[in-house]
Design a protein around this motif. Structure first.
Motif, PDB file in Angstrom:
ATOM      1  N   ILE A  38       2.021   3.937  -0.949  1.00 28.44           N
ATOM      2  CA  ILE A  38       0.567   4.048  -0.963  1.00 28.44           C
ATOM      3  C   ILE A  38       0.024   4.891   0.194  1.00 28.44           C
ATOM      4  O   ILE A  38      -0.920   5.659   0.021  1.00 28.44           O
ATOM      5  CB  ILE A  38      -0.085   2.638  -0.981  1.00 28.44           C
ATOM      6  N   ASP A  39       0.607   4.771   1.387  1.00 27.53           N
ATOM      7  CA  ASP A  39       0.080   5.487   2.549  1.00 27.53           C
ATOM      8  C   ASP A  39       0.212   7.003   2.385  1.00 27.53           C
ATOM      9  O   ASP A  39      -0.757   7.747   2.592  1.00 27.53           O
ATOM     10  CB  ASP A  39       0.783   5.033   3.829  1.00 27.53           C
ATOM     11  N   SER A  40       1.398   7.469   2.038  1.00 23.74           N
ATOM     12  CA  SER A  40       1.578   8.921   1.902  1.00 23.74           C
ATOM     13  C   SER A  40       0.804   9.458   0.699  1.00 23.74           C
ATOM     14  O   SER A  40       0.287  10.579   0.734  1.00 23.74           O
ATOM     15  CB  SER A  40       3.065   9.283   1.799  1.00 23.74           C
ATOM     16  N   THR A  41       0.666   8.654  -0.352  1.00 23.10           N
ATOM     17  CA  THR A  41      -0.099   9.091  -1.520  1.00 23.10           C
ATOM     18  C   THR A  41      -1.574   9.255  -1.173  1.00 23.10           C
ATOM     19  O   THR A  41      -2.204  10.263  -1.536  1.00 23.10           O
ATOM     20  CB  THR A  41       0.051   8.080  -2.679  1.00 23.10           C
ATOM     21  N   ILE A  42      -2.121   8.305  -0.450  1.00 21.53           N
ATOM     22  CA  ILE A  42      -3.529   8.409  -0.039  1.00 21.53           C
ATOM     23  C   ILE A  42      -3.742   9.633   0.844  1.00 21.53           C
ATOM     24  O   ILE A  42      -4.716  10.369   0.680  1.00 21.53           O
ATOM     25  CB  ILE A  42      -3.963   7.129   0.702  1.00 21.53           C
ATOM     26  N   CYS A  43      -2.826   9.857   1.773  1.00 23.92           N
ATOM     27  CA  CYS A  43      -2.970  11.029   2.652  1.00 23.92           C
ATOM     28  C   CYS A  43      -2.932  12.320   1.836  1.00 23.92           C
ATOM     29  O   CYS A  43      -3.686  13.260   2.110  1.00 23.92           O
ATOM     30  CB  CYS A  43      -1.883  11.018   3.725  1.00 23.92           C
ATOM     31  N   LEU A  44      -2.065  12.380   0.834  1.00 25.45           N
ATOM     32  CA  LEU A  44      -2.011  13.555  -0.035  1.00 25.45           C
ATOM     33  C   LEU A  44      -3.332  13.739  -0.776  1.00 25.45           C
ATOM     34  O   LEU A  44      -3.873  14.848  -0.835  1.00 25.45           O
ATOM     35  CB  LEU A  44      -0.858  13.425  -1.025  1.00 25.45           C
ATOM     36  N   TYR A  45      -3.871  12.660  -1.338  1.00 28.03           N
ATOM     37  CA  TYR A  45      -5.145  12.754  -2.062  1.00 28.03           C
ATOM     38  C   TYR A  45      -6.272  13.223  -1.140  1.00 28.03           C
ATOM     39  O   TYR A  45      -7.145  13.990  -1.550  1.00 28.03           O
ATOM     40  CB  TYR A  45      -5.498  11.396  -2.673  1.00 28.03           C
TER      41      TYR A  45
END
Length: 196
Positions: A38-45
């Protein structure tokens, strides 16, 4: 709710922070390691909201080879990162060479040593991509991890800027719902992906 955030305002604030950081550093390119969590996905978004997708270089550096289809495919369906900007490098062969050379065993404190080696190998690769593309490395650490020291020094803790380090994990989940992160990512059990 305790620690509740206003997701839209928080998103706008973080996007502004990313834009200002790149402007201050006179850079337009960003490298980010994507684990499927979730953390890396949010940063990507958040990066996608701040800069052109053509300027984002994604590195997926799995220790377990099957993690690409399981963890990353649902994320990539939602975005339009150019294929040339996606780098998938299994790190197990590199890590095992170092573990063998250092005679690191596979249990107890030795297991932690092996995990730290893997985390640092990932950062070596991210910073090599950053040099290649004249880019900044985007960190993906949240405040809960930072306060608990749940990271490897000079490994997953290393970055040029940290968009969500000020957010507790509960706030990260709030932001994930607002950003429409896929449910399978939101519901996934957090892991560093360093052992089963």
């Amino acid at each position: 709710m305790f620690l509740s955030i206003k997701a839209k305002e928080e998103t706008d604030r973080i996007v502004g922070f990313i834009k200002k950081t790149l402007q201050d550093q006179q850079s337009s390119q960003v490298v980010i390691g994507i684990s499927g969590g979730i953390d890396s996905t949010i940063c990507l978004y958040l990066l996608i909201k701040a800069i052109s997708q053509h300027n984002i270089h994604i590195a997926h550096l799995p220790y377990f080879e099957d993690s690409y289809k399981r963890d990353i495919a649902s994320i990539l369906k939602k975005i339009e990162i150019p294929q040339k900007n996606l780098h998938v490098i299994p790190i197990k062969p590199i890590v095992e060479q170092i573990i063998t050379a250092l005679k690191v065993e596979g249990s107890g404190q030795e297991k932690v040593r092996a995990g730290n080696i893997a985390a640092r190998i990932r950062m070596i690769l991210l910073y090599d991509f950053a040099k290649k593309y004249q880019a900044l490395v985007c960190g993906t650490e949240n405040k809960s991890e930072y306060c608990l020291s749940y990271f490897t020094r000079f490994g997953d803790e290393a970055a040029d800027f940290e968009p969500i380090r000020h957010l507790y994990k509960t706030q990260v989940y709030q932001l994930a719902h607002y950003l429409k992160v896929p449910d399978q990512i939101i519901k996934k059990t957090p892991t560093a992906g360093l052992w089963q």
